[in-house]
Design an enzyme around this catalytic site. Structure first.
Site, short mmCIF file in Angstrom:
data_model
loop_
_atom_site.label_atom_id
_atom_site.label_comp_id
_atom_site.label_asym_id
_atom_site.label_seq_id
_atom_site.Cartn_x
_atom_site.Cartn_y
_atom_site.Cartn_z
N GLY A 119 0.89 -1.29 -0.02
CA GLY A 119 -0.08 0.08 0.16
C GLY A 119 0.92 1.23 0.06
O GLY A 119 1.64 1.27 0.93
N HIS A 151 11.32 37.19 2.96
CA HIS A 151 12.71 36.58 2.13
C HIS A 151 13.58 36.47 3.27
O HIS A 151 14.00 37.20 4.01
CB HIS A 151 12.92 37.56 1.25
CG HIS A 151 14.22 37.02 0.37
ND1 HIS A 151 13.98 35.87 -0.65
CD2 HIS A 151 15.65 37.35 0.57
CE1 HIS A 151 15.23 35.56 -1.08
NE2 HIS A 151 16.13 36.70 -0.32
#
Length: 463
Positions: free
Chosen positions: A178, A438
């Site tokens: 899975g 930033h």
């Protein structure tokens, strides 16, 4: 006989949050829980796996230290220490919930609850059985790992995810059945400790719930690069244990030998043996049927969490717990599933919210799509974590954001900004015009929304 305003059957993510909210709204609350508070997520799912993955992350960082100019001459890992860390985290959080219950005078009964009629619940404890009354009953019984008898799960060689969390060894090789969230996360954990990992998935792609095929393909390519072997479109036909080894036969005819097999093929909803038949509550394939107010066909009985189906997510259950408590308290609320983010905590992480490009087009929408790679994000470069991208989807007619998919570092955190934007019908321009700090990873979101606007800065657009 004790009498309550609300009885919660189950103290998992939905049950304990619902109980706390109901108590805060002035209700007398009882929670019936057979195991530990916090349910699957806290004890056998979200939290313990994240604790293990943190250990794996630190170990991987040490191995890659030379990239950053850091030399570590000798290092290793202590399996008992790793699993001890996991257990300490779980214990701390369970204790926290117990404290919150005591602070709000919520009654906790340790035992198994069974509905006898629409106001009576039988509680079976170690001391015997007792009956309690409730004006409202909320079923929050959750789910368990799905088991296929032919797989011969023994908890030693062939494991469920519950068994894997108790395992005190790192196998040399493991086959994972899975490629959903559980399989992918355990694959990353074992891969970090140099286990040879093979994933077998019967569907044609990893993470079948991931509706964007491009994102799924990208993830599979990244996992392959890490050394995780993935076989899609193949079923496990038979599993045999011989001389301490596990032999798994695939539908392709191939047989794979491994020390362990982890079966992570989904979950079974816990709607059996809780007395639904006594009050005639409607179910569909084990799922309790509820309306938008989380009410069953019996007016004062509600159901929340995994047992009502849909995406089996702890945060979905938590929100349902809050909403059901508010409804019972008389507030005009209903569940809104339009914005339901989810994440897989692999390396890199995957996070999704809203519609994919394909889903939107199937609904007849014209869309604008923006993609921005982490290779062009300064913070990701400093982290040496440039695999992946941010993808956003907006309606063309009004530029309103309707979906987002992220594969990359901290995707599970970054998706929150986009979930907020989608819920509040923000446009591409709204997000593009918001100044982002930033250097940070969320700048990739700002850049992605600028792509369809033609104003992206840090990649070259085809003109």
């Amino acid at each position: 006989m004790e009498k309550y305003d609300v009885i919660f059957l189950g103290g998992g993510s939905g049950g304990y949050v619902g109980a706390i909210r109901a108590a805060d709204l002035g209700k007398k609350v009882c929670v019936i829980e057979e195991r530990d508070l916090g349910g699957t997520c806290l004890n056998r799912g979200c939290i313990p796996t994240k604790a293990l993955l943190k250990s794996a992350e630190i170990y991987s960082s040490i191995k890659e230290g030379h990239i950053f100019g850091i030399k570590v001459d000798s290092f290793g890992y202590d399996v008992n220490g790793i699993y001890g860390w996991k257990e300490n985290v779980v214990k701390k959080l369970v204790t926290g919930i117990e404290y919150l219950f005591k602070a709000r005078k919520i009654t906790l009964k340790k035992g198994k609850g069974k509905i006898l009629d629409n106001t009576t619940v039988e509680v079976e404890t170690k001391e015997g059985k007792e009956l309690i009354k409730g004006d409202n009953i909320v079923i929050a019984t959750g789910s368990e790992p799905a088991i296929i008898p032919s797989f011969k799960i023994d908890g030693v060689n062939v494991l469920t995810s519950d068994d894997a969390l108790r395992l005190r060894e790192i196998p040399k090789d493991i086959l994972i059945v899975g490629a959903g969230a559980i399989g992918i996360e355990f694959a990353n954990f074992y891969n970090a400790f140099d286990t040879k990992v093979t994933i077998v998935e019967m569907m044609p792609q990893v993470v079948p719930t991931l509706k964007d095929r491009k994102i799924a393909t990208l993830l599979q390519r990244i996992l392959n690069k890490k050394g995780i072997e993935i076989k899609t479109g193949a079923k496990i036909e038979n599993i045999e244990v011989k001389d301490g080894k596990v032999y798994s036969t695939l539908s392709t005819g191939e047989t794979i030998e491994s020390e362990k097999v982890l079966v992570s093929i989904g979950r079974k909803l816990n709607s059996d043996n809780i007395g639904l038949e006594n009050v005639g509550i409607n179910t569909e394939k084990g799922r309790i049927v509820v309306d938008e107010f989380l009410r069953t066909n019996v007016d004062n009985i509600y159901a929340i969490g995994d047992v009502i189906g849909g995406l089996l997510l702890a945060h979905k259950a938590m929100k349902e717990g809050e909403v059901v408590a508010e409804i019972i308290a008389g507030e005009e609320k209903k569940m809104d599933y339009r914005v339901l983010p989810w994440a897989i905590f692999s390396t890199p992480e995957i996070a999704v919210c809203g519609l994919t490009e394909e889903e939107a087009k199937k609904q007849g929408m014209e869309v604008l799509v923006g993609e921005f790679p982490f290779t062009a994000n300064g913070k990701a470069v400093t982290m040496n974590a440039t695999d992946g991208l941010v993808k956003v989807v907006a309606r063309k007619e009004d530029k309103v954001l309707i979906g987002a998919q992220i594969v990359g570092p901290e995707a599970s955190v970054m998706i929150a900004e986009l979930a907020l934007a989608i819920k509040n019908n923000l446009t591409l321009d709204d997000v593009a015009d918001t100044i982002h700090t930033h250097p940070t990873l969320p700048e990739a979101i700002m850049e992605a929304v600028k792509v369809p606007l033609g104003s992206v800065l840090h990649i070259a657009l085809r003109r």
